[in-house]
Write a protein that holds these residues in place. Sequence first.
Motif, short mmCIF file in Angstrom:
data_model
loop_
_atom_site.label_atom_id
_atom_site.label_comp_id
_atom_site.label_asym_id
_atom_site.label_seq_id
_atom_site.Cartn_x
_atom_site.Cartn_y
_atom_site.Cartn_z
N GLY A 22 0.81 -1.22 0.00
CA GLY A 22 0.00 0.00 0.00
C GLY A 22 0.83 1.26 0.00
O GLY A 22 0.60 2.18 -0.79
N LEU A 23 1.83 1.34 0.87
CA LEU A 23 2.70 2.51 0.91
C LEU A 23 3.48 2.66 -0.39
O LEU A 23 3.56 3.75 -0.97
CB LEU A 23 3.66 2.42 2.09
CG LEU A 23 4.69 3.54 2.21
CD1 LEU A 23 4.02 4.90 2.41
CD2 LEU A 23 5.68 3.27 3.35
N THR A 24 4.06 1.56 -0.86
CA THR A 24 4.83 1.61 -2.11
C THR A 24 3.97 2.06 -3.27
O THR A 24 4.40 2.88 -4.10
CB THR A 24 5.44 0.23 -2.39
OG1 THR A 24 6.56 0.02 -1.52
CG2 THR A 24 5.93 0.11 -3.83
N HIS A 25 2.74 1.53 -3.38
CA HIS A 25 1.87 1.91 -4.49
C HIS A 25 1.58 3.40 -4.46
O HIS A 25 1.59 4.07 -5.50
CB HIS A 25 0.58 1.11 -4.43
CG HIS A 25 -0.10 0.96 -5.75
ND1 HIS A 25 0.40 0.18 -6.77
CD2 HIS A 25 -1.25 1.53 -6.24
CE1 HIS A 25 -0.40 0.24 -7.81
NE2 HIS A 25 -1.40 1.06 -7.52
N LEU A 81 14.12 6.19 3.51
CA LEU A 81 13.91 4.92 4.20
C LEU A 81 12.56 5.02 4.91
O LEU A 81 12.39 5.82 5.82
CB LEU A 81 15.03 4.64 5.20
CG LEU A 81 15.05 3.22 5.78
CD1 LEU A 81 15.22 2.17 4.68
CD2 LEU A 81 16.18 3.08 6.81
N ALA A 82 11.62 4.23 4.43
CA ALA A 82 10.27 4.24 4.99
C ALA A 82 10.09 2.96 5.80
O ALA A 82 10.46 1.88 5.35
CB ALA A 82 9.23 4.32 3.88
N GLY A 83 9.49 3.08 6.96
CA GLY A 83 9.31 1.91 7.79
C GLY A 83 8.04 1.99 8.61
O GLY A 83 7.97 2.73 9.59
N CYS A 84 7.03 1.26 8.19
CA CYS A 84 5.75 1.24 8.91
C CYS A 84 5.65 -0.10 9.61
O CYS A 84 5.08 -1.06 9.10
CB CYS A 84 4.60 1.47 7.94
SG CYS A 84 4.76 3.05 7.07
N ALA A 85 6.27 -0.17 10.78
CA ALA A 85 6.35 -1.42 11.53
C ALA A 85 4.96 -1.89 11.93
O ALA A 85 4.03 -1.09 12.06
CB ALA A 85 7.22 -1.23 12.78
N PRO A 86 4.77 -3.21 12.14
CA PRO A 86 3.46 -3.72 12.55
C PRO A 86 2.90 -2.96 13.74
O PRO A 86 3.62 -2.69 14.71
CB PRO A 86 3.77 -5.18 12.92
CG PRO A 86 4.94 -5.54 12.07
CD PRO A 86 5.77 -4.29 11.99
N CYS A 87 1.62 -2.60 13.65
CA CYS A 87 1.03 -1.72 14.66
C CYS A 87 0.49 -2.46 15.87
O CYS A 87 0.17 -1.84 16.89
CB CYS A 87 -0.09 -0.90 14.03
SG CYS A 87 -1.51 -1.88 13.47
N ASN A 328 -3.94 -4.58 7.44
CA ASN A 328 -2.66 -4.08 7.96
C ASN A 328 -1.99 -3.08 7.03
O ASN A 328 -1.01 -2.43 7.43
CB ASN A 328 -1.70 -5.24 8.20
CG ASN A 328 -1.92 -5.94 9.53
OD1 ASN A 328 -2.50 -5.37 10.45
ND2 ASN A 328 -1.46 -7.17 9.63
N ALA A 329 -2.47 -2.94 5.82
CA ALA A 329 -1.78 -2.12 4.82
C ALA A 329 -1.79 -0.63 5.18
O ALA A 329 -2.75 -0.13 5.78
CB ALA A 329 -2.42 -2.31 3.44
N VAL A 330 -0.73 0.04 4.80
CA VAL A 330 -0.75 1.51 4.81
C VAL A 330 -1.67 1.95 3.68
O VAL A 330 -1.51 1.48 2.54
CB VAL A 330 0.66 2.09 4.60
CG1 VAL A 330 0.60 3.61 4.53
CG2 VAL A 330 1.60 1.64 5.70
N PRO A 331 -2.65 2.79 3.92
CA PRO A 331 -3.54 3.21 2.83
C PRO A 331 -2.76 3.82 1.66
O PRO A 331 -1.84 4.63 1.87
CB PRO A 331 -4.45 4.25 3.48
CG PRO A 331 -4.45 3.89 4.93
CD PRO A 331 -3.07 3.38 5.20
N GLY A 339 4.63 10.68 -0.32
CA GLY A 339 5.55 10.83 -1.44
C GLY A 339 5.55 12.24 -1.99
O GLY A 339 6.61 12.82 -2.26
N GLN A 340 4.39 12.81 -2.19
CA GLN A 340 4.29 14.18 -2.70
C GLN A 340 4.97 15.16 -1.75
O GLN A 340 5.65 16.09 -2.18
CB GLN A 340 2.83 14.56 -2.90
CG GLN A 340 2.13 13.83 -4.03
CD GLN A 340 0.64 14.12 -4.07
OE1 GLN A 340 0.09 14.72 -3.15
NE2 GLN A 340 -0.02 13.69 -5.14
N SER A 341 4.77 14.94 -0.46
CA SER A 341 5.33 15.86 0.53
C SER A 341 6.85 15.81 0.54
O SER A 341 7.52 16.86 0.62
CB SER A 341 4.78 15.51 1.93
OG SER A 341 3.38 15.59 1.96
N ILE A 342 7.42 14.63 0.45
CA ILE A 342 8.88 14.51 0.43
C ILE A 342 9.45 15.08 -0.85
O ILE A 342 10.44 15.84 -0.83
CB ILE A 342 9.30 13.04 0.62
CG1 ILE A 342 8.96 12.57 2.04
CG2 ILE A 342 10.80 12.87 0.35
CD1 ILE A 342 9.25 11.11 2.29
#
Length: 370
Positions: A22-25, A81-87, A328-331, A339-342
């Motif tokens: 989800g985050l990558t997409h 480096l993006a890291g959305c660890a299990p919540c 569990n996906a990042v929307p 991505g746009q913000s960075i």
Amino acid sequence: MDWGFDSVTGVACIDLFCGAGGLTHGLQRAGVDVVAGVDVDPLCRHPFEVNNDAEFVLEDVGKLEPADLQTMFGSADTRILAGCAPCQPFSTYSQRYETVGTPRWGLLYHFARLVRALKPEFVAMENVPTVTKHKVYGDFVEALQNEGYQIWSDVVDCSQYGLPQGRKRTVLLASLNGPAELAKPSAETGTVRGAIGDQPSLHAGEAHADDRLHVCSSLSDLNLQRIKASKPGGTWRDWPKDLVAACHRKRSGKTYPGVYGRMEWDKPSPTLTTQFFGFGNGRFGHPEQDRAISLREGAILQGFPADYSFLPESEALQFKALGRLIGNAVPVTLGEIVGQSILASVGSGPQAIETSADAKGGCDDRALVA
């Protein structure tokens, strides 16, 4: 270790704990070159690689070495480096099962370890709002500050960015290149109707012939009576007394109205969990059809395209496994905003990306904002 990556230049990202992608997409929609996603779950390989222009690495983040990631980054000028660890360790509901010292509690320490060694120009993290109450989060922020990062963080309501779901998440952006923060909301609030209103009708337990992910779980005779008695936005308190579960008749159960509910058409959905496919697991009843929402509808409410593939055609569909991947996906919508913000902070926002594509005489689909 030889990962087999080609040389990379420009802005590049590695997505740790990438899940179904989800985050990558979303990042790729914004124009970020995500070169790899890392996850310990082999079920993530198909959805990540089939739907995204990036390589899936099956590995425990705790066992990754900085040199491995640097190889993936190649010669990139700007590394994310993006890291959305299990919540789950930080979720209020799950803390009865996840205690300090269990493996997933320490994943943010491994994230910090990799950041200290690599010093990527940008770091991005997403998790549940309550993550900020835990020592591991404070230690993570302190580690970034000690390395000279400027940090922005806040609790974000994803529905304000157009996601048709009232999902609130802590988002952190850290930069070595000056201030970076999440763009201000500009989209209209998404709604259940706008997201899944055109999905074909189903009966409980039925699957659509043209999309096997558009399938909903079956209902017992009792739960079928319950959902027929349910109002959009209502609770089990609206039912006749003979339909109310025994546990809810007790004093201790009367304060838990957030189960056995229907969604409302013209509002965002509630936050999806990994068990969103079950009518009794939350407010996951369809607004008007007598069933829980389907797996496909859940994925769409998470921002995934309607044709996003989650498993090979040859594999049997399992509600629990797919519900976990989707819930569990990042929307995707949030990933796109990140991505746009960075990119905006490095002078490579959507306008610059579009100009670059035109100069090459072609169109880069990833530069188009959905």
